[in-house]
Structure formats: structure tokens, C-alpha cells
Design an enzyme around this catalytic site. Sequence first.
Site, PDB file in Angstrom:
ATOM      1  N   ASP A 160      -8.109   3.742   1.062  1.00  0.00           N
ATOM      2  CA  ASP A 160      -7.162   4.223   2.069  1.00  0.00           C
ATOM      3  C   ASP A 160      -7.933   4.700   3.309  1.00  0.00           C
ATOM      4  OD1 ASP A 160      -5.303   5.534   3.565  1.00  0.00           O
ATOM      5  OD2 ASP A 160      -4.545   6.780   1.939  1.00  0.00           O
ATOM      6  N   CYS A 167       0.860  -1.184   0.000  1.00  0.00           N
ATOM      7  CA  CYS A 167       0.000   0.000   0.000  1.00  0.00           C
ATOM      8  C   CYS A 167       0.898   1.238   0.000  1.00  0.00           C
ATOM      9  CB  CYS A 167      -0.977  -0.025   1.181  1.00  0.00           C
ATOM     10  SG  CYS A 167      -0.195  -0.017   2.808  1.00  0.00           S
ATOM     11  N   ASN A 209       2.299   1.440   4.413  1.00  0.00           N
ATOM     12  CA  ASN A 209       2.608   0.174   5.103  1.00  0.00           C
ATOM     13  C   ASN A 209       2.320   0.257   6.608  1.00  0.00           C
ATOM     14  OD1 ASN A 209       5.532  -1.981   5.636  1.00  0.00           O
ATOM     15  ND2 ASN A 209       3.430  -2.576   5.266  1.00  0.00           N
ATOM     16  N   CYS A 241      -1.367   0.780   7.471  1.00  0.00           N
ATOM     17  CA  CYS A 241      -2.818   0.525   7.603  1.00  0.00           C
ATOM     18  C   CYS A 241      -3.247  -0.715   6.812  1.00  0.00           C
ATOM     19  CB  CYS A 241      -3.626   1.741   7.139  1.00  0.00           C
ATOM     20  SG  CYS A 241      -3.380   3.218   8.143  1.00  0.00           S
ATOM     21  N   ARG A 242      -3.349  -0.562   5.491  1.00  0.00           N
ATOM     22  CA  ARG A 242      -3.961  -1.632   4.692  1.00  0.00           C
ATOM     23  C   ARG A 242      -3.085  -2.866   4.526  1.00  0.00           C
ATOM     24  NH1 ARG A 242      -5.124   2.203  -0.229  1.00  0.00           N
ATOM     25  NH2 ARG A 242      -3.257   3.117   0.699  1.00  0.00           N
ATOM     26  N   SER A 243      -1.837  -2.673   4.103  1.00  0.00           N
ATOM     27  CA  SER A 243      -1.026  -3.868   3.811  1.00  0.00           C
ATOM     28  C   SER A 243      -0.654  -4.665   5.069  1.00  0.00           C
ATOM     29  CB  SER A 243       0.195  -3.535   2.948  1.00  0.00           C
ATOM     30  OG  SER A 243       1.052  -2.617   3.555  1.00  0.00           O
TER      31      SER A 243
END
Length: 158
Positions: free
Chosen positions: A126, A11, A14, A16-18
Site C-alpha cells: 500500500d 485494493c 481504489n 492508488c494500486r488497483s
Amino acid sequence: MTGRPAVLFVCLGNICRSPLAEGALRAACEAEGVDVEIDSAGTSDWHIGKPPDPRAIATARAHGVDISGLRARQVEVEDFRRFTHIYALDSKNLAALKSLAPTDSKAHLGLLLDTVPGREGKAVIDPYFGDDGIFGATWRAVSAAADALVARLRDQRG
Ligand code: 4NP
């Protein structure tokens, strides 16, 4: 496929999402007994060395997954040789990865939600500037992808 599969989630930050995608796939692989290397990285250098966002840690924890030990890193050219599969969390990060990929890249490069039937082409939004509730939607999206990926990895085994 020969050798152990290796999956990298990418993402922007690195944090939050990934890391959530990494935690979800790690949990799914452990539950299914699938042996795979899993990591995550960001296309930016903004949060290198930092743990995941507290909201991401809390969301994973609410689902029994501990991502507090992860530390952000930036994606590097060597990742395209080390990983068999690299999944971007949205199309902007996919474009950034495509421009970074060396000509001898061995990795399959794609959008994470292309693995989820009915959600092809979609981004994992995001959540960084959103309210806390958006992290629940992030978790659901990365969990759906983790379920799809673990099924594929299981089928490729042996
Ligand atoms: P991620 O979220 O890409 O899912 O880790 C973000 C984290 C930080 C920022 C943007 C997105 N930021 O602007 O610092």
C-alpha cells in the site's frame, strides 16, 4: 474459455494500486491487440467517486498511461458474476473478497503477484502513506503482473 475475459483488480481504496493495475493492463492489452474487459474497485467505501490519487496519476502518466478519468467504486457481489478473473493487490483484500464472494461466483479469485514468477504470495505494498518514490515500485509491480496477464490472455484467445 468462452466469451470475452473480464479482469477486475481490487485494493483497499481504489485510488492508488488497483487503478495503476487497471491502467497497466489496459496499455499492455492495447499494445498486444488483446480484447478484454478491465476494471478496478476497492474493498472500502472511503473514496467512492474520487479520481485516483495525484501521485498515482503522475506515475502512470510518466509511463504514458492516462488514468485520470477513472473514478473509485466499491466492489460488489455482482462483480463475482460479471468478471472471469478478480485479482487482489494484497492478502487482506483477498480475504475481504473471499468473505464477500457469493456461492455461485464464476470468477477465478487470486492474489495479483501470484501471476508473476518469483513473486508468488507477495503483496503490492500500500503506497498511500508512503513517499512519492514508493509509487514507482507500485508501478513496476503492477506492470510485471500486466505483462504476465496479457501473455496468458493472448494464449487463451482463439
Ligand atoms: P489503495 O491505497 O488501496 O492502493 O487505493 C489506499 C488508499 C487510501 C487509503 C488506504 C490505501 N486510505 O486509508 O484512505
